[in-house]
Design an enzyme around this catalytic site. Structure first.
Site, PDB file in Angstrom:
ATOM      1  N   CYS A 321       0.831  -1.204   0.000  1.00 10.90           N
ATOM      2  CA  CYS A 321       0.000   0.000   0.000  1.00 10.90           C
ATOM      3  C   CYS A 321       0.866   1.254   0.000  1.00 10.90           C
ATOM      4  O   CYS A 321       0.469   2.283  -0.549  1.00 10.90           O
ATOM      5  CB  CYS A 321      -0.956  -0.009   1.186  1.00 10.90           C
ATOM      6  SG  CYS A 321      -0.140  -0.141   2.798  1.00 10.90           S
ATOM      7  N   HIS A 844      -1.487   1.635   7.476  1.00 13.44           N
ATOM      8  CA  HIS A 844      -1.963   1.505   6.105  1.00 13.44           C
ATOM      9  C   HIS A 844      -1.814   2.843   5.398  1.00 13.44           C
ATOM     10  O   HIS A 844      -2.014   3.904   5.992  1.00 13.44           O
ATOM     11  CB  HIS A 844      -3.432   1.068   6.099  1.00 13.44           C
ATOM     12  CG  HIS A 844      -4.005   0.874   4.733  1.00 13.44           C
ATOM     13  ND1 HIS A 844      -3.513  -0.071   3.840  1.00 13.44           N
ATOM     14  CD2 HIS A 844      -5.025   1.506   4.088  1.00 13.44           C
ATOM     15  CE1 HIS A 844      -4.209  -0.008   2.718  1.00 13.44           C
ATOM     16  NE2 HIS A 844      -5.119   0.935   2.840  1.00 13.44           N
TER      17      HIS A 844
END
Length: 893
Positions: A321, A844
């Protein structure tokens, strides 16, 4: 036999050795002939070629005027290609796909093998295996349909008039028993790297179905030979392989990519319809003209008209990510995406020793083109990930990394791969002396451009002015250095909020968490003092701080001089109100375990709860230990009991609690503590602390509320902040971060400056100023702090402007131009944000991107792309900010 050309004879052998020194190389133009029948002398007849099925069908139709068009000589056997399912899953499957050197797929014989399949004839992924005569017929017909001429000698130098541009490809074929199924393997061991790369394009079955017609009879012969061996020997090896050498026309791989090329051409056609405002763009002092006829900006295609393109997500390959977030921000960077949608390969500098042979730029350009393709199918950047890991091993594997670190490497790598300077000359830096700053800055910038000149420099690089002042002789040194991005510190707040849970020993108050404010660089004594103000202990009590983990105390914070920076946000701190200790009383630590019965009726004990700590005055006896624990546990009693019932429960409670001397971990029962009599714990009281394990069973399990014995609260619970929490928390502005970055400060003791006046190393003062600002300004917020013992993430909410970042007061360069005119004001608009949610070592990454065609913000979360409101762009997760410079007069919108 005719003189050998670069096309070589097709061969098929059983169980060939990969290391056979007598087997000729597949890339050799004079490979020997080994036919199936071993006749060998006329190997030209045994050649097997692969051609697009459409070419062969056209040739057969043109030569067939009667029913003999469907004779056995013109019928083919149809095979459908499919991928071989891998036993690997998850990350191992990705690793296997990246590094496996074999291209493996299966061919299954289809019942309907009619060669007049019109749909297949139109497909670019349908091929035919043919003999030499059919090959010549297909090639002849193809060139007649395309202008009536064959390739010229200039196209294929060194070949005879009847030869075409072909290359040999070795296939290893194994046959499955009792099934019309073959496994085909193309290995780098059998083929040159270039031929293997070509084969990967032709037989790429992931993007579109591949069909193969065999008109040569070779596959039928392989099946027959294998079945004969089974009948004769009743067994055979499961992995028995046959080597089949085929010859590929050099244009086939180009034909397989024609659909993708058409999509790119469509994008370019859309680019050509871009409306322009003034026909030019100022970029780092260079005028970049826009050609509306060709749709290019100095050769770069413009993306302004891609109204619905660029909204494609990126697949997460396993903790990638961070990479997806960085790529999406760059994929929507004006001028950069225009460059990579144009003919960027012309500027690749493969000879630059500081570059990556142009491979990084090619891999990045491939991703950009896919993201801006007409089909909005999530892109899996496997090739880019593999290329990145090859040149930057720190990004290999599937661990989480820093998106800013990737951006720094990627921008620098793209610059070196696209550097227009082929030969970097040495430039001697001159002293500024008393020359004007404008003159010195321009000289530094020209020297920089003499060695570094790329699209990255054009749009992303600016210039600092660095001023050093000697504290002794007051010597001033001024230099001008380029920068790619600004790494701004977050102004350190002088205080820190910490949550500590207080446990009373008076038998009345229940555990209570307190959130207090302490100096950020304070000591434990500051924490204790602030906590004492909050919980107000009695005059005869003191606070003992301890870190609790896994149902036990793992350390005491009893040294007042210890720094509170040793306490992490995720730690759980308990503060025990204990009597002051003038006589060095015994410290008693109670840990807990309770009785549980499993399905078979077997009793087990499980550890639970927070330890209870207090001091015991007088001699340490069993009854004193019991009384002390009953006093500490009283706040955990359930409410609603009458006096008579409480007396009955109290007598039952004595029988449902047992006490054992244990170790610091609470895992061993060293000896049971007798509570009926009054013996002194002689062996155990020789130490300053005694650890007691309390075993709960029977009535005790129903009498107490174990929820109150839960673990203490975290010092600071991290996570996405709500809008209300953001309003309540202390904010800092982006301008204050910039001021902290540019303020004058002394150099550190390890970073002394050699003063040319004193001829000694001095701890000079340093001042930075912005001098030349780029078209694309990248700002990195330094959220991650590191110390000797801890790593923390700063959750400070940074308030940054979205529509007008004004840097006029921070640019030291005069706004007046050299020609007397006025330079363009340094005003910027935000167009992308790389966000990080979570704590250090995890979390994230996402990206917020403004799509110029829609005038809309979008949230790019890996392969998910969703529209969002502009008000949601500002969050405490903002990590890297991307700004584009505004024109001279920017509209309010």
């Amino acid at each position: 036999m005719a003189e050998p050309s670069e096309t070589v004879t097709a061969t098929m052998r059983e169980n060939p050795s990969l290391d056979d020194p007598d087997r000729p190389s597949s890339s050799s133009p004079r490979t020997a002939s080994h036919s199936l029948s071993e006749e060998g002398e006329d190997g030209d007849d045994d050649k097997v070629y692969i051609v697009p099925f459409r070419w062969l069908r056209e040739a057969l139709e043109s030569s067939s005027s009667s029913s003999d068009a469907s004779t056995s000589s013109s019928r083919g056997i149809l095979y459908a290609a499919s991928s071989i399912s891998s036993s690997y899953r998850g990350a191992m499957k990705l690793i296997n796909n990246f590094f496996n050197s074999d291209l493996v797929f299966s061919l299954r014989r289809e019942e309907d093998s009619r060669c007049n399949d019109a749909e297949a004839a139109r497909s670019a992924r349908s091929y035919a295996l043919v003999r030499a005569d059919m090959w010549s017929q297909a090639m002849k017909r193809h060139y007649e349909n395309n202008g009536g001429t064959k390739p010229t000698d200039n196209a294929f130098p060194g070949r005879k008039d009847n030869d075409f541009d072909t290359y040999a490809l070795n296939l290893r074929i194994s046959v499955a028993r009792d099934a019309d199924l073959m496994t085909v393997k193309i290995s780098k061991k059998d083929n040159s790297a270039e031929n293997y790369k070509r084969a990967s394009k032709i037989f790429n079955i992931d993007s579109e179905m591949v069909q193969i017609w065999d008109f040569s009879g070779q596959t039928t012969l392989i099946f027959m030979n294998e079945r004969n061996k089974v009948h004769q020997h009743c067994s055979r090896h499961a992995d028995q392989e046959n080597l089949l050498e085929i010859h590929v026309f050099g244009l086939i791989e180009a034909l397989t990519c024609q659909n993708e090329q058409k999509r790119e051409d469509l994008s370019v056609q859309q680019l050509k319809r871009v409306p322009t405002h003034d026909g030019s763009l100022q970029c780092n002092g260079k005028q970049m003209d826009f050609d509306s006829a060709s749709g290019h900006l100095n050769g770069y295609a413009s993306c302004g008209a891609l109204d619905s393109l660029g909204l494609t997500g990126l697949e997460n390959l396993g903790n990638t990510c961070f990479m997806n977030s960085a790529i999406q921000c760059l994929a929507h960077t004006p001028m950069l995406v225009e460059f990579f949608l144009g003919e960027y390969t012309k500027e690749i500098n493969a000879q630059n020793p500081l570059g990556m042979n142009g491979e990084l730029a090619m891999a990045f350009g491939e991703v950009i083109r896919k993201l801006w393709a007409a089909e909005r199918v999530p892109v899996a950047p496997k090739h880019f990930k593999a290329t990145l890991a090859r040149f930057a091993p720190q990004f290999s594997g599937f661990n989480q990394h820093d998106s800013q670190e990737l951006l720094a490497f990627l921008l620098d790598g793209l610059h070196e791969d696209l550097n227009r300077v082929k030969n970097k000359r040495y430039v001697e830096v001159k002293d500024a002396l008393d020359r004007p700053d404008d003159e010195v800055a321009d000289e530094y910038w020209e020297n920089h451009l003499a060695r570094n000149n790329s699209i990255i420099v054009d749009i992303c690089q600016g210039q600092y002015r660095s001023t050093l002042v000697c504290p002794f002789c007051k010597k001033i040194s001024v230099t001008f250095d380029p920068f790619m991005y600004l790494s701004l510190p977050l102004p350190s707040t002088t205080t820190r909020k910490m949550t500590v849970t207080v446990y009373s020993s008076n038998g009345i108050a229940q555990p209570c968490p307190y959130t207090i404010t302490v100096p950020k660089q304070g000591k434990c004594k500051d924490l204790i003092a602030s906590l004492a103000v909050a919980c107000a202990p009695n005059d005869d009590e003191t606070l003992l701080l301890a870190e609790v983990y896994n149902y036990r105390v793992i350390r005491y914070l009893d040294d007042p001089s210890d720094s509170i920076s040793l306490i992490r946000d995720e730690d759980r701190i308990a503060a025990y109100q204990i009597p002051k200790d003038p006589n060095k009383s015994l410290l008693v630590v109670f840990m807990h375990q309770r009785e549980e019965v499993d399905g078979d009726g077997k009793k087990t004990y499980q550890r639970f709860g927070v330890p209870l700590v207090s001091k015991l005055s007088g001699h340490a006896s069993g009854s004193a230990i019991e009384s002390l624990f009953r006093e500490l546990a009283r706040p955990f009693l359930k409410e609603g009991k009458g006096e008579e019932e409480e007396e009955i429960d109290s007598s039952r409670l004595d029988e449902s609690l047992s006490y054992y001397v244990t170790d610091q971990r609470g895992q061993a029962m060293l000896s049971e503590i007798e509570t009926g009599e009054d013996p002194t714990l002689e062996n155990e009281t020789s130490a300053a602390t005694v650890y007691v394990l309390v075993c709960w069973h029977g009535a005790a399990l129903d009498r107490y509320d174990f929820r109150l014995l839960g673990p203490p609260a975290e010092v600071h619970r991290s996570g996405p902040l709500s809008k209300q929490a953001q309003e309540e928390s202390d904010r800092v502005s982006l301008y204050s971060c910039l001021e902290a970055f540019l303020k004058e400060e002394p150099l550190g003791p390890d970073d002394m400056w050699f003063c040319p006046g004193c001829k000694e190393h001095r701890q000079a003062s340093k001042k930075l100023d912005l001098w030349r600002v780029p078209e694309i300004l990248v700002i990195h917020l330094k959220r991650f702090s590191y110390s000797r013992y801890t790593k923390n993430k700063l959750e400070t909410f940074v308030d940054f402007p979205v529509r007008d970042l004004d840097l006029s007061s921070y640019v030291a360069r005069s706004p007046a131009g050299d020609d007397g005119g006025r330079r363009r004001p340094p005003h910027y608009a935000l167009f992308a944000v790389s966000n990080h949610y979570g704590s250090m070592g995890g979390g994230h990454y996402t990206a917020f991107v403004h799509h110029a065609g829609h005038g809309q913000w979008y949230d790019f979360d890996d392969q998910a792309v969703t529209p969002m409101a502009e008000a949601g762009v500002k969050t405490a997760a903002a990590y890297v900010l991307f700004f584009k410079r505004l024109p001279e007069t920017a509209p309010d919108s």
